[in-house]
Design a protein around this motif. Structure first.
Motif, mmCIF file in Angstrom:
data_model
loop_
_atom_site.group_PDB
_atom_site.id
_atom_site.type_symbol
_atom_site.label_atom_id
_atom_site.label_comp_id
_atom_site.label_asym_id
_atom_site.label_seq_id
_atom_site.Cartn_x
_atom_site.Cartn_y
_atom_site.Cartn_z
ATOM 1 N N PHE A 30 0.840 -1.187 0.000
ATOM 2 C CA PHE A 30 0.000 0.000 0.000
ATOM 3 C C PHE A 30 0.887 1.253 0.000
ATOM 4 C CE2 PHE A 30 -2.398 -3.077 2.839
ATOM 5 C CZ PHE A 30 -3.095 -3.647 1.775
ATOM 6 N N ASP A 31 0.786 2.055 -1.048
ATOM 7 C CA ASP A 31 1.572 3.274 -1.174
ATOM 8 C C ASP A 31 0.672 4.485 -0.920
ATOM 9 O OD1 ASP A 31 3.805 1.769 -1.908
ATOM 10 O OD2 ASP A 31 3.206 1.775 -4.012
ATOM 11 N N TYR A 32 1.151 5.417 -0.088
ATOM 12 C CA TYR A 32 0.347 6.561 0.321
ATOM 13 C C TYR A 32 1.054 7.881 0.032
ATOM 14 C CZ TYR A 32 -2.551 3.366 3.133
ATOM 15 O OH TYR A 32 -3.386 2.361 3.561
ATOM 16 N N PHE A 33 0.262 8.875 -0.378
ATOM 17 C CA PHE A 33 0.694 10.270 -0.397
ATOM 18 C C PHE A 33 0.291 10.861 0.950
ATOM 19 C CE2 PHE A 33 -0.615 14.720 -0.932
ATOM 20 C CZ PHE A 33 0.575 15.276 -1.358
ATOM 21 N N SER A 34 1.254 11.357 1.702
ATOM 22 C CA SER A 34 0.978 11.785 3.077
ATOM 23 C C SER A 34 1.295 13.262 3.280
ATOM 24 C CB SER A 34 1.779 10.945 4.076
ATOM 25 O OG SER A 34 3.167 11.194 3.936
ATOM 26 N N VAL A 35 0.577 13.866 4.229
ATOM 27 C CA VAL A 35 0.803 15.255 4.641
ATOM 28 C C VAL A 35 1.033 15.244 6.152
ATOM 29 C CG1 VAL A 35 -0.106 17.605 4.704
ATOM 30 C CG2 VAL A 35 -0.664 16.107 2.776
ATOM 31 N N PRO A 36 2.276 15.089 6.599
ATOM 32 C CA PRO A 36 2.548 14.996 8.037
ATOM 33 C C PRO A 36 2.309 16.322 8.751
ATOM 34 C CG PRO A 36 4.602 15.103 6.808
ATOM 35 C CD PRO A 36 3.505 14.961 5.794
ATOM 36 N N GLY A 68 2.985 13.434 16.104
ATOM 37 C CA GLY A 68 2.002 14.033 15.204
ATOM 38 C C GLY A 68 1.153 12.989 14.516
ATOM 39 N N ILE A 69 0.518 13.422 13.437
ATOM 40 C CA ILE A 69 -0.370 12.556 12.670
ATOM 41 C C ILE A 69 -0.066 12.761 11.195
ATOM 42 C CG2 ILE A 69 -2.241 14.250 12.495
ATOM 43 C CD1 ILE A 69 -4.178 11.852 13.020
ATOM 44 N N GLN A 70 -0.292 11.706 10.391
ATOM 45 C CA GLN A 70 0.028 11.766 8.973
ATOM 46 C C GLN A 70 -1.203 11.414 8.129
ATOM 47 O OE1 GLN A 70 4.477 10.552 8.186
ATOM 48 N NE2 GLN A 70 3.530 8.945 9.379
ATOM 49 N N PRO A 71 -2.095 12.364 7.869
ATOM 50 C CA PRO A 71 -3.208 12.086 6.948
ATOM 51 C C PRO A 71 -2.651 11.605 5.606
ATOM 52 C CG PRO A 71 -3.537 14.174 8.072
ATOM 53 C CD PRO A 71 -2.138 13.744 8.393
ATOM 54 N N SER A 72 -3.153 10.465 5.126
ATOM 55 C CA SER A 72 -2.543 9.812 3.970
ATOM 56 C C SER A 72 -3.603 9.327 2.992
ATOM 57 C CB SER A 72 -1.684 8.620 4.420
ATOM 58 O OG SER A 72 -0.676 9.026 5.327
ATOM 59 N N LEU A 73 -3.311 9.504 1.714
ATOM 60 C CA LEU A 73 -4.205 9.077 0.633
ATOM 61 C C LEU A 73 -3.566 7.909 -0.098
ATOM 62 C CD1 LEU A 73 -6.795 9.709 -1.062
ATOM 63 C CD2 LEU A 73 -5.319 11.139 -2.512
ATOM 64 N N LEU A 74 -4.312 6.808 -0.234
ATOM 65 C CA LEU A 74 -3.801 5.626 -0.933
ATOM 66 C C LEU A 74 -3.713 5.922 -2.427
ATOM 67 C CD1 LEU A 74 -3.050 2.576 -0.660
ATOM 68 C CD2 LEU A 74 -5.449 2.068 -1.146
ATOM 69 N N VAL A 75 -2.497 5.805 -2.983
ATOM 70 C CA VAL A 75 -2.301 6.095 -4.408
ATOM 71 C C VAL A 75 -2.034 4.833 -5.213
ATOM 72 C CG1 VAL A 75 -1.528 8.452 -4.008
ATOM 73 C CG2 VAL A 75 0.153 6.604 -3.999
ATOM 74 N N HIS A 76 -1.662 3.747 -4.539
ATOM 75 C CA HIS A 76 -1.447 2.481 -5.255
ATOM 76 C C HIS A 76 -1.535 1.334 -4.277
ATOM 77 C CE1 HIS A 76 1.039 -0.835 -6.971
ATOM 78 N NE2 HIS A 76 0.363 -0.511 -8.058
ATOM 79 N N LYS A 77 -2.163 0.243 -4.709
ATOM 80 C CA LYS A 77 -2.220 -0.948 -3.875
ATOM 81 C C LYS A 77 -1.993 -2.185 -4.727
ATOM 82 C CE LYS A 77 -7.194 -1.906 -4.176
ATOM 83 N NZ LYS A 77 -8.435 -2.153 -3.422
ATOM 84 N N ASN A 78 -1.411 -3.184 -4.112
ATOM 85 C CA ASN A 78 -1.216 -4.487 -4.746
ATOM 86 C C ASN A 78 -1.515 -5.535 -3.686
ATOM 87 O OD1 ASN A 78 1.479 -6.532 -5.919
ATOM 88 N ND2 ASN A 78 -0.509 -6.312 -6.859
ATOM 89 N N ALA A 79 -2.740 -6.067 -3.719
ATOM 90 C CA ALA A 79 -3.185 -7.035 -2.720
ATOM 91 C C ALA A 79 -3.587 -8.310 -3.438
ATOM 92 C CB ALA A 79 -4.355 -6.467 -1.919
#
Length: 231
Positions: free
Chosen positions: A115-121, A140-151
């Motif tokens: 799972f690859d995420y674009f994050s804004v720490p 802190g916290i890292q809001p993250s958007l999933l940009v690629h997955k391989n499951a």
């Protein structure tokens, strides 16, 4: 209130503000680039464990981690950091052989969850800077958007996606917001500085749904950050 008294009050307030900004909470802004690696894995329970760890040999994924950041230091004791970055979570299983239901033959098997995420720490920091060195704790916290997955499950070299006859239908959320815990140690030389950052990323949001159980992202690692002070 006469004009001279108003002027004196305004002058006093401005003077007090200047003294505070020039004192222990003097702000400094820096731009930074950061790169390194993290080692990730998943915490699961119930049927999710059988899905994400169908065999016992789990491999924690090691992947790059990088970020472009803005650092605002407040004097020598506090700081704030934010930016944009990339974070990876997931795990794999070692190749093995398994028996499938209603089949008497062994089959090669492995699984891969990436799972690859674009994050804004959004990081708060507290510690001490005593020139030329700094040592700070980070939280802190890292809001993250999933940009690629391989499951996938890989059976006899063929990737079997979720929702097929052999693999349960499990959905992965398109976002996460793991906590960031860690520390940093740095060396300053003029307007330039280099920091080593150790981090543990603790996912507390259940990222998968479809069968019983919960799944949480986890990772730990280290990065190297270069900072350039703007003011």
């Amino acid at each position: 209130m006469n004009r001279s008294m108003k002027t004196a009050i305004i002058f006093t307030l401005l003077s007090s503000t200047w003294k505070l900004s020039a004192g222990p909470f003097t702000p400094h802004l820096s731009l930074a680039v950061e790169g390194g690696a993290t080692r990730s894995f998943l915490i699961t329970d119930s049927l999710m464990t059988s899905f994400f760890a169908p065999t016992s040999q789990i491999t924690k994924n090691i992947r790059p981690a990088f970020c472009i950041a803005v650092n605002l230091s407040l004097g020598n004791y506090f700081g704030i950091e934010s930016g944009m970055g990339y974070r990876h979570f997931g795990q794999s299983t070692e190749p093995t052989t398994v028996l499938l239901k209603n089949d008497i033959f062994n089959h090669d098997f492995e699984s891969r969850f990436m799972f690859d995420y674009f994050s804004v720490p959004l990081i708060l920091k507290a510690g001490i800077r005593k020139s030329p060195f700094s040592l700070f704790g980070r939280f802190g916290i890292q809001p993250s958007l999933l940009v690629h997955k391989n499951a996938v499950w890989i059976i006899d070299g063929n990737e079997i996606m979720t929702g097929s006859v052999l693999v349960p239908d499990v959905d992965i959320d398109g976002y996460d917001y793991p906590l960031h815990l860690g520390g940093e140690a740095g060396f300053h030389l003029g307007k330039n500085s280099i920091f080593v950052i150790g981090q543990y990323n603790y996912g507390f949001h259940d990222i998968a749904h479809g069968i019983s159980g919960r799944v949480f992202n986890r990772s730990y690692g280290a990065t190297l950050q270069y900072r350039r002070m703007i003011f």
